[in-house]
Design a protein around this motif. Structure first.
Motif, PDB file in Angstrom:
ATOM      1  N   THR A  97       0.850  -1.182   0.000  1.00 61.48           N
ATOM      2  CA  THR A  97       0.000   0.000   0.000  1.00 61.48           C
ATOM      3  C   THR A  97       0.891   1.239   0.000  1.00 61.48           C
ATOM      4  O   THR A  97       2.104   1.151   0.194  1.00 61.48           O
ATOM      5  N   TYR A  98       0.266   2.394  -0.185  1.00 59.79           N
ATOM      6  CA  TYR A  98       1.048   3.637  -0.152  1.00 59.79           C
ATOM      7  C   TYR A  98       1.688   3.836   1.218  1.00 59.79           C
ATOM      8  O   TYR A  98       2.872   4.182   1.319  1.00 59.79           O
ATOM      9  N   GLU A 108       2.462   1.556   3.443  1.00 57.60           N
ATOM     10  CA  GLU A 108       3.542   0.571   3.599  1.00 57.60           C
ATOM     11  C   GLU A 108       4.786   1.012   2.826  1.00 57.60           C
ATOM     12  O   GLU A 108       5.918   0.832   3.289  1.00 57.60           O
ATOM     13  N   ASP A 116      -0.085   6.177  -6.179  1.00 58.44           N
ATOM     14  CA  ASP A 116       0.182   4.889  -6.832  1.00 58.44           C
ATOM     15  C   ASP A 116       1.472   4.932  -7.658  1.00 58.44           C
ATOM     16  O   ASP A 116       2.136   3.903  -7.848  1.00 58.44           O
TER      17      ASP A 116
END
Length: 425
Positions: free
Chosen positions: A2-3, A5, A100
């Motif tokens: 994820t972003y 993470e 992203d």
């Protein structure tokens, strides 16, 4: 990943100067060159403008980017450190790099990053250059992180270099005199690339002239072309400056911007001489809308009306000289100063400048580099400054807002990282 993470990985796996200080500072460009080669040398795929200096390089970078945007160009902007979000560092026409895209970059290059172990800053430079190349920007305005000669951004060959004020900052890396620091900043000057010097300082004059001569680079001292004076802040909250007799409205209201404005205007002149199509209207609109076009924060920014409350990211003696002058010239009754600083700078000169009749609230940013508020309190007390310790930045602001009268003045700053923690900025 994820972003979040991805950010946790970057912050924890790569040494970050803003957070931990000197151990993250690299003394050569080897890692940046290797990373750029791995990425296909994206820095060669767009035109750039390189901006260095002790004070004013952030304001100058954002202003030039805003003017180019107004002229219809697709403009990348790389700056550091970020205030609220990592993505602030990398923008195109004011839009931050998508989360992203950050995740994709790290996932794609994670193995290489773990082998190379670049600093956090080196990694962000590579990410910015790849993003600008991929998105085919017309120009990218690249702000130097620290110094110039050995800064990770110094792998570009720009269309123009701009060097703003030179002051005694980061002396443990750059040297302990203005000429030594200027020599490091002058390291961005490239062969036959024009350079604009925003502020003519006698101590650094010879350094810049000598470096420009070595590199056969045309050099322009902005003060020889533009006489800029602050006039007033108008009813719309815009600063009015007089440049060569003509009024110019600027989104950035700090009076100290008169030191930057001449360099900005001369840099645009040089770009126009090199073929860029930029009208007088583009310049005035860009300066008028710098904040909205680029998202710049923390430059003499008002955060409350009654009591009047301002923050500023200025953090060295040269920066505070102008901050204190502006406070002095702003009508108010009592002055409150919410201050926090970092632990790897000589704070004695800044503290010696502080008004003794102000009331101080000493705080600390939530980073390892922060100077403990208790240490700052002790150092300030030795200088005859009186106040209290409230470590949390926003709690300190909340307490002083309760205490101050409507005609008082509150200043919040001392470190970029204190300003970064202000809620709702």
């Amino acid at each position: 990943m994820t972003y979040q993470e991805t950010l946790d990985y970057l912050f924890n796996a790569l040494p970050m100067y803003q957070r931990i200080g000197a151990v993250a500072y690299k003394t050569d460009l080897t890692n940046t060159i290797a990373l750029c080669q791995h990425l296909g040398d994206p820095q060669t795929k767009f035109k750039s403008i390189h901006v260095a200096g002790t004070n004013g390089k952030g304001s100058t970078s954002h202003s030039i980017a805003a003017i180019l945007q107004e002229a219809g160009y697709k403009v990348g902007l790389y700056t550091s450190p970020h205030l609220k979000s990592f993505t602030e560092r990398i923008k195109i026409n004011g839009a931050e790099i998508p989360e992203d895209a950050v995740v994709t970059f790290v996932e794609k290059h994670k193995n290489f990053l773990e082998d190379l172990m670049p600093s956090f800053f080196e990694m962000t430079v590579g990410m910015a250059f790849e993003h600008f190349a991929k998105e085919k920007v017309d120009y990218a305005v690249i702000e130097v992180g620290l110094g110039g000669r050995l800064d990770s951004t110094n792998v570009i060959t720009p269309e123009i270099c701009v060097i703003t004020n030179i002051g005694l900052d980061h002396t443990q890396f750059l040297g302990d005199t203005l000429p030594k620091i200027a020599a490091e900043k002058a390291g961005i000057i490239k062969e036959r690339v024009p350079v604009v010097i925003s502020e003519l300082q006698p101590a650094t004059l010879k350094v810049f002239i000598q470096k420009a001569d070595e590199k056969h680079a045309p050099i322009f001292f902005a003060e020889e072309y533009y006489n800029v004076q602050f006039k007033e802040v108008d009813e719309e909250g815009k600063a009015v400056f007089i440049a060569n007799g003509a009024p110019i409205k600027f989104d950035l209201t700090g009076k100290y911007q008169q030191k930057n404005l001449g360099g900005i205007l001369k840099a645009i002149d040089v770009l126009k001489e090199n073929g860029l199509k930029i009208s007088a209207e583009n310049i005035s609109n860009g300066l008028l809308k710098t904040v909205s076009l680029t998202g710049l924060k923390g430059r003499w920014q008002k955060i409350n009306n009654q009591p009047l409350t301002y923050c500023d990211t200025g953090h060295n003696s040269e920066g505070f000289e102008y901050i204190l002058k502006q406070i002095e010239e702003t009508p108010h009754e009592k002055l409150f100063m919410v201050l926090g600083m970092v632990n790897d700078k000589d704070i004695s000169k800044v503290l010696s400048m502080m008004p003794k009749d102000a009331e101080y609230i000493f705080c600390q940013a939530n980073i390892p580099r922060a100077l403990p508020a208790s240490d700052l309190y002790e150092a300030a007390s030795k200088m005859g400054l009186r106040g209290e310790i409230i470590p949390d930045v926003n709690q300190a602001i909340a307490e002083v807002l309760k205490k101050a009268g409507k005609n008082d003045f509150i200043f919040v700053g001392g470190s970029t990282f204190v300003v970064a923690e202000i809620e709702n900025l």
